[in-house]
Design a protein around this motif. Structure first.
Motif: not given
Length: 362
Positions: A203-204, A219, A248, A250, A270
């Motif tokens: 997720c970001k 998150v 920002e 992953d 990631t």
């Protein structure tokens, strides 16, 4: 109607009026009716011998530009009787009546765990002044948000929901806080998020804070920790080498613990492991050259390319029995080896000097 009867009725009316006026005492709150309003004051009938003017400063706090902004003819309002008599008939205050009533309401709100609407008026040392109705309250800077706010002036003129945390009517002290409401909202969102997040997801995230041992990454409203070993495939000594606050990125969710409210994250998971990218260039049985970069009890490490080493086991350094690696090779010496095995799972490459020599002898 006879004069005697009329006089008797008039006397009764006078006695009733006198009785009503006797019930009107200084220091009490009574209900009155607004009978006239202009810019500077409002005239109120409280059943006294004359209507009494209330200056606009006693109608509302802070003082309005015009009394007409607060009341209109026909309004029934509660007023506090400050004094009676004199040229104006007395002195009344809607502000004091509202305050006295307001303290009772505040105590009830606090007892029931309720909230109030507070209008922020100004910034003072250590926090903000805010009014709940006519009651002046104080909001400490630490109780305004969950995080530090440098410029509190952004809240001036805003109406906010707050919780009364301290009420002292005798000292006219009211302390308010937004924190319990914000914490409850945050906890609700976090609980919802913990139910959605699962190990293995990507997720970001936004980097919130860097520490010596890793990075705290937001998150979706929860800060998770990525240990320094999970920030990069390359060896680093400080998180600032690969991240900065505000980035920002992953992130890979390694573990979620709803009970302890902890999330373990990884940044490097990631990304493709650069070791594997480099390993793709080589094959078992291939002969290559490299420099000896480290000697160990079990063999010697050879640099295949920068950041990519292979191990030459002790038995593959020489065709004779040796006790120490330096009996066969020296640091920074360039040697030719054959790749015996590439283990991508354990990320290890085994090399041999002996097998190159044997191939040459054939």
């Amino acid at each position: 109607m006879s004069d005697d009867v009329k006089n008797s009725e008039d006397m009764g009316s006078l006695l009733d009026a006198a009785g009503d006026m006797e019930s009107i005492r200084e220091g009490e709150i009574v209900e009155g009716t607004v009978v006239q309003v202009n810019r500077s004051e409002a005239f109120v009938d409280i059943g006294y011998k004359q209507e009494i003017p209330i200056p606009k400063r006693e109608l509302a706090t802070p003082e309005p530009e015009s009394a007409e902004d607060v009341v209109k003819v026909g309004d029934k309002i509660e007023v506090y009787i400050q004094s009676l008599g004199g040229e104006n008939g007395g002195a009344l205050s809607k502000v004091k009546a509202d305050r006295m009533s307001g303290w009772k309401d505040l105590e009830a709100v606090k007892e029931n765990g309720g909230t109030v609407q507070a209008k922020v008026a100004s910034v003072v040392k250590g926090g903000l002044v805010a009014y709940v109705g006519e009651i002046r309250g104080f909001i400490p800077a630490s109780q305004m948000e969950l995080h530090f706010v440098k410029d509190l002036s952004i809240y001036v003129d805003q109406t906010i929901e707050a919780v009364p945390i301290e009420i002292d009517k005798a000292k006219q002290r009211l302390v308010l806080s937004r924190r319990p409401l914000l914490e409850k909202e945050r906890d609700g969102k976090q609980q919802e998020l913990f139910e959605k997040l699962q190990a293995g997801q990507i997720c970001k995230g936004v980097v919130k804070r860097l520490v010596d041992y890793g990075a705290f990454i937001d998150v979706g409203g929860i800060d998770g920790l990525a240990h320094i070993s999970d920030l990069s495939w390359e060896r680093i000594t400080n998180p600032s080498e690969v991240l900065k606050v505000g980035d920002e990125i992953d992130v890979y969710i390694k573990n979620v613990d709803p009970e302890k409210k902890r999330i373990s994250l990884s940044v490097k998971n990631t990304q493709q492991d650069p070791w594997l990218d480099k390993a793709e260039k080589y094959s078992e049985g291939q002969e290559i050259e490299g420099k000896i970069v480290k000697l160990a009890k079990f063999g010697a490490f050879m640099e295949i390319e920068p950041g990519f080493d292979g191990l030459i086991p002790m038995g593959e350094l020489s065709d004779r029995r040796i006790e120490n690696a330096e009996e066969a090779v020296q640091l920074n010496e360039t040697v030719k080896v054959k790749i015996m095995r590439i283990d991508k799972q354990r990320k290890r490459i085994s090399l041999s000097i002996n097998r190159v020599k044997r191939s040459a002898e054939k």
